[in-house]
Motif scaffolding. Structure first.
Motif, PDB file in Angstrom:
ATOM      1  N   HIS A  90      17.610 -19.757  19.660  1.00 33.19           N
ATOM      2  CA  HIS A  90      16.342 -19.378  20.280  1.00 33.19           C
ATOM      3  C   HIS A  90      16.625 -18.690  21.615  1.00 33.19           C
ATOM      4  CE1 HIS A  90      13.578 -21.369  17.492  1.00 33.19           C
ATOM      5  NE2 HIS A  90      14.504 -22.303  17.388  1.00 33.19           N
ATOM      6  N   PHE A  91      16.230 -17.454  21.733  1.00 33.73           N
ATOM      7  CA  PHE A  91      16.240 -16.689  22.979  1.00 33.73           C
ATOM      8  C   PHE A  91      17.631 -16.233  23.454  1.00 33.73           C
ATOM      9  CE2 PHE A  91      12.558 -19.635  23.277  1.00 33.73           C
ATOM     10  CZ  PHE A  91      11.564 -18.693  23.101  1.00 33.73           C
ATOM     11  N   ASN A 110      14.546 -15.084  15.856  1.00 30.61           N
ATOM     12  CA  ASN A 110      13.457 -14.122  15.810  1.00 30.61           C
ATOM     13  C   ASN A 110      13.948 -12.919  16.584  1.00 30.61           C
ATOM     14  OD1 ASN A 110      11.683 -15.574  14.304  1.00 30.61           O
ATOM     15  ND2 ASN A 110      10.461 -16.325  16.019  1.00 30.61           N
ATOM     16  N   ASN A 113      12.621 -12.108  19.959  1.00 30.19           N
ATOM     17  CA  ASN A 113      12.823 -13.023  21.086  1.00 30.19           C
ATOM     18  C   ASN A 113      14.229 -12.944  21.667  1.00 30.19           C
ATOM     19  OD1 ASN A 113      10.253 -13.966  20.674  1.00 30.19           O
ATOM     20  ND2 ASN A 113      10.870 -15.756  19.496  1.00 30.19           N
ATOM     21  N   SER A 142       4.516 -20.950  17.923  1.00 31.55           N
ATOM     22  CA  SER A 142       5.205 -20.105  18.910  1.00 31.55           C
ATOM     23  C   SER A 142       4.990 -18.624  18.617  1.00 31.55           C
ATOM     24  CB  SER A 142       6.707 -20.424  18.931  1.00 31.55           C
ATOM     25  OG  SER A 142       7.274 -20.283  17.639  1.00 31.55           O
ATOM     26  N   GLU A 144       3.743 -14.785  19.166  1.00 33.34           N
ATOM     27  CA  GLU A 144       3.754 -13.902  20.321  1.00 33.34           C
ATOM     28  C   GLU A 144       2.365 -13.831  20.961  1.00 33.34           C
ATOM     29  OE1 GLU A 144       4.909 -13.398  17.334  1.00 33.34           O
ATOM     30  OE2 GLU A 144       6.712 -12.161  17.297  1.00 33.34           O
ATOM     31  N   HIS A 166       9.252  -8.436  12.945  1.00 32.80           N
ATOM     32  CA  HIS A 166      10.655  -8.846  13.057  1.00 32.80           C
ATOM     33  C   HIS A 166      11.499  -8.202  11.947  1.00 32.80           C
ATOM     34  CE1 HIS A 166       9.800 -11.535  16.287  1.00 32.80           C
ATOM     35  NE2 HIS A 166       9.088 -12.372  15.577  1.00 32.80           N
TER      36      HIS A 166
END
Length: 374
Positions: A90-91, A110, A113, A142, A144, A166
């Protein structure tokens, strides 16, 4: 047309990708996934948990990689695992790069992200260089901000639009080895989103009702949501999300697949809810048998009925059956035919021995058939 058309499921056509050595999509079996919940840097605890999940039959397992300590341990974990390992990212795009180099069979990200266009390029390049698949994981919790502003709330259209956005990022970079999930804790929302997405794309779909709840409540929600989609022919891999140990998620996943005749593994138990007519304690007997027969992987069926009202009829349809009788004496059925009696005190050990013997017989027959075909 099959002889039982009401049992037919027409599976949605999808292209196939590889997650490690496991095919997902196309005509491949629907796979069962789960996720570890141990601290990833604790390699021993994580590998021990993976072993328990492997014994339960997991096909693919996911491990969270939130920091450098996790991705440093990840390489040891992937080497020890017998099944493909997915890195949950994540991120932090660097964690994705490290996990890809560390043996990840798939990156759960994602793309939107990950950060800048250059960072996305780096992650995709690392996935290509290491033979990693990518799983796009859209979640109603979660979404956008721009999609929430556009639609006002999480809705099927918002989840699908997020997934398509995505997907476009990956396709624009000529990356096509991906699968997609559009999960929600609301069964109606998740099912509707998956149905819409299934019409829009040809990639494999990863099914799940996220944050479904505890073992009982979460199992019910997952069975309704995942089962509904699978029955409609949608879904190539599943993860049952429970507030329970991951091996329980695997067992529930297989039970969903078994109930629809999609995959079979281990003993399928047919048992009654019990009543005052029961000749033995059905509930405790089934609990004990399910526990003691977990080591059986060969598909076969066992009926455990407390009395003769439905017992003989159910026993005719199973490999082994037990029907409660009077004075602690119960009837045993083999291949649907009455065979012999067993006393109450010997019943569980006797049934376990019969199941083990039947499993060995089936395995020997399958081996002989395979040898004859070579």
């Amino acid at each position: 047309m099959s002889i039982r058309p009401w049992r037919d499921i027409a599976r949605r056509p999808s292209r196939q990708i590889m997650v490690g050595k496991v095919p997902v999509g196309g005509d491949a079996p629907v796979t069962v996934q789960t996720m570890t919940n141990t601290p990833t840097p604790d390699v021993k605890a994580t590998v021990d948990q993976i072993r328990r999940c492997e014994e339960a039959g997991v096909d693919i397992i996911r491990v969270s990689c939130p920091d450098e300590d996790s991705t440093a341990a990840f390489k040891q974990i992937t080497r020890a695992a017998k099944v493909p390992v997915v890195a949950d990212i994540h991120f932090h795009y660097k964690r994705a790069l490290e996990a890809a180099d560390g043996g990840a069979a798939c990156l759960r990200i994602n793309p939107g992200n990950i950060g800048s266009e250059d960072r996305v390029k780096e992650v995709i390049a690392a996935a290509k260089a290491n033979g990693c698949a990518i799983r796009i994981g859209v979640n109603a919790g979660s979404l956008e901000k721009d999609l929430l502003e556009k639609y006002g709330e999480p809705c099927p259209e918002a989840l699908v639009e997020s997934a398509l956005d995505h997907i476009k990022i990956l396709q624009d970079h000529d990356f096509h080895d991906f699968k997609v999930a559009v999960k929600a804790s609301d069964v109606f929302l998740a099912v509707s989103a998956y149905m819409q997405l299934a019409e829009a794309v040809d990639c494999p779909l990863h099914l799940g009702i996220t944050e479904a709840g505890g073992l009982v409540g979460g199992t019910v929600k997952s069975a309704i949501g995942i089962g509904n989609l699978l029955w409609a022919g949608i879904g190539d891999t599943i993860r049952v999300s429970l507030s329970a140990e991951p091996e329980e998620e695997v067992r529930v996943g297989y039970e969903i697949l078994k109930s629809l005749g999609i995959r079979t593994r281990g003993v399928r138990v047919v048992s009654c809810p019990s009543c005052a007519r029961q000749g033995f304690d059905v509930i405790r007997t089934v609990e004990t048998l399910e526990e003691r027969l977990q080591h059986i992987h060969t598909p076969l069926s066992l009926s455990v009925l407390g009395c003769v009202v439905n017992g003989p009829g159910e026993a005719r349809e199973t490999d082994i059956g037990i029907t409660g009788g009077g004075a602690g004496k119960h009837m045993v059925y083999l291949s649907g035919v009455t065979d012999h009696h067993v006393q109450d005190g010997d019943m569980i050990d006797h049934i376990v021995a019969l199941v083990e013997a039947k499993a060995a017989e089936i395995e020997a027959a399958e081996e002989a058939h395979a040898e004859a075909a070579e």
